[in-house]
Motif scaffolding. Structure first.
Motif, PDB file in Angstrom:
ATOM      1  N   PRO A 282      -1.807  -0.206  -3.661  1.00  0.00           N
ATOM      2  CA  PRO A 282      -2.195   0.060  -2.404  1.00  0.00           C
ATOM      3  C   PRO A 282      -0.754   0.084  -1.435  1.00  0.00           C
ATOM      4  O   PRO A 282      -0.174  -1.009  -1.823  1.00  0.00           O
ATOM      5  CB  PRO A 282      -3.094  -0.765  -1.832  1.00  0.00           C
ATOM      6  N   SER A 284      -0.242  -0.683   0.973  1.00  0.00           N
ATOM      7  CA  SER A 284       0.022  -1.815   1.963  1.00  0.00           C
ATOM      8  C   SER A 284       0.623  -3.105   1.530  1.00  0.00           C
ATOM      9  O   SER A 284       1.281  -4.005   2.103  1.00  0.00           O
ATOM     10  CB  SER A 284      -1.389  -2.270   2.409  1.00  0.00           C
ATOM     11  N   GLU A 285       0.714  -3.121   0.176  1.00  0.00           N
ATOM     12  CA  GLU A 285       1.611  -4.195  -0.523  1.00  0.00           C
ATOM     13  C   GLU A 285       2.976  -4.086  -0.831  1.00  0.00           C
ATOM     14  O   GLU A 285       3.743  -4.806  -1.280  1.00  0.00           O
ATOM     15  CB  GLU A 285       0.977  -4.518  -1.987  1.00  0.00           C
ATOM     16  N   ASP A 287       6.637  -3.485   1.051  1.00  0.00           N
ATOM     17  CA  ASP A 287       7.356  -3.532   2.303  1.00  0.00           C
ATOM     18  C   ASP A 287       8.193  -2.540   2.437  1.00  0.00           C
ATOM     19  O   ASP A 287       8.373  -1.767   3.509  1.00  0.00           O
ATOM     20  CB  ASP A 287       8.040  -4.880   2.195  1.00  0.00           C
ATOM     21  N   LYS A 309       6.467   4.238   4.429  1.00  0.00           N
ATOM     22  CA  LYS A 309       7.184   2.831   4.330  1.00  0.00           C
ATOM     23  C   LYS A 309       8.638   2.916   4.638  1.00  0.00           C
ATOM     24  O   LYS A 309       8.883   4.024   4.328  1.00  0.00           O
ATOM     25  CB  LYS A 309       6.791   1.971   2.977  1.00  0.00           C
TER      26      LYS A 309
END
Length: 327
Positions: A282, A284-285, A287, A309
């Motif tokens: 995902p 979201s993991e 940075d 990102k």
């Protein structure tokens, strides 16, 4: 000067050594040494290179000895005709060919460079193809066909045949890039044309040449001393299988190779990587997306944009020291 300018535009392809050969009449003039183009050629070296035809190379050592001055290109053989040659690539059967040249063709190989093997194979085949008659383009193409049959591996080659012209050819898989273009010179008609052959389109465009096309896999281009361009397919079953490392790393991003923009290819790699990343973890993991300079930047930017990102610089390269990856 033109060859020097073109080599500066191709400096990224090799920083180990540089060499230029020019030809005036049937006499060849050569200067080569270890180091970068701007350090190898001073004004006095340039003055000692007269003529209207020539070739040059920047060396990125892959075979042989990176520290040997003798292995800087171009290479020269005096028979037949007198040939100087530069080669980008890697021969996979150089060891077998070296033995064959010594045992069968009775030619002597003095270094570990596969380029020396290649020039001797070409010289032997040119001698066979021409026999006692004057050298015609047909003979040159027959010799290149014989080279394709004997040599295995990657080779984009430019050679000068003293008193006859300029020859360029590409291996039957088109592993290494080669393109050619033209510019209007000083004289009239074919005399007034300038033909240039190079590994990357940037060398042509940066010196005011129009890119005509890529040299096809297995194809040979022969430019006679009157500036006429002869071209022929010399391989039996050519197919384009370019080296992916050109697109990933070796080539300049503003070059176009075999119809593909290097920069676009790097963007596409980032896009494909984004799909792979999304399918395995995902976003979201994650940075940030950080490239490790220099050639991964376009891919990293595209990846960051696709997964939403931030793109950040995590490594800073010192631009004032030489290349470090090779060491």
């Amino acid at each position: 000067q033109l060859i020097y300018d073109a080599l500066l535009l191709l400096q990224h392809r090799g920083q180990d050594a540089a060499g230029i050969v020019t030809m005036q009449g049937t006499k060849c003039f050569m200067h080569k040494a270890r180091g970068m183009v701007r350090d190898v050629f001073r004004t006095r070296n340039m003055r000692a290179l007269p003529g209207t035809v020539g070739l040059g190379q920047v060396r990125y050592p892959t075979a042989g000895n990176a520290w040997s001055e003798e292995e800087a290109q171009p290479f020269y053989v005096n028979a037949p005709f007198g040939i100087v040659l530069v080669h980008n690539g890697n021969l996979t059967n150089a060891h077998l060919l070296r033995q064959e040249l010594i045992d069968v063709d009775r030619r002597h190989i003095n270094t570990d460079s596969d380029t020396e093997v290649l020039i001797n194979v070409l010289a032997h085949e040119l001698g066979r193809a021409a026999r006692d008659a004057p050298l015609a383009p047909d003979d040159v193409f027959r010799a290149v066909g014989a080279v394709h049959k004997r040599v295995k591996g990657s080779y984009a080659v430019v050679a000068l045949i003293a008193g006859h012209g300029l020859l360029a050819f590409r291996d039957p898989y088109g592993i290494r890039p080669l393109c050619f273009g033209e510019a209007e010179g000083e004289g009239e008609g074919a005399e007034g044309r300038e033909v240039m052959i190079a590994s990357e389109t940037v060398a042509l465009e940066g010196t005011g040449h129009r890119v005509t096309r890529d040299v096809a896999p297995g194809e040979a281009i022969f430019v006679d001393l009157d500036g006429r361009v002869h071209a022929r397919q010399c391989a039996d079953a050519p197919s384009l299988n370019p080296c992916i490392f050109e697109y990933v790393y070796l080539a300049r991003p503003d070059s176009v190779m075999d119809g593909v923009s290097v920069y676009q290819a790097r963007l596409n790699l980032g896009e494909t990587l984004a799909q792979r990343v999304i399918s395995t973890m995902p976003p979201s993991e994650i940075d940030v997306v950080i490239p490790i300079p220099e050639s991964s930047r376009p891919s990293a930017m595209q990846l960051a944009q696709k997964i939403g990102k931030p793109y950040r610089e995590g490594f800073v390269k010192n631009r004032y020291v030489g290349r470090t990856f090779i060491m």
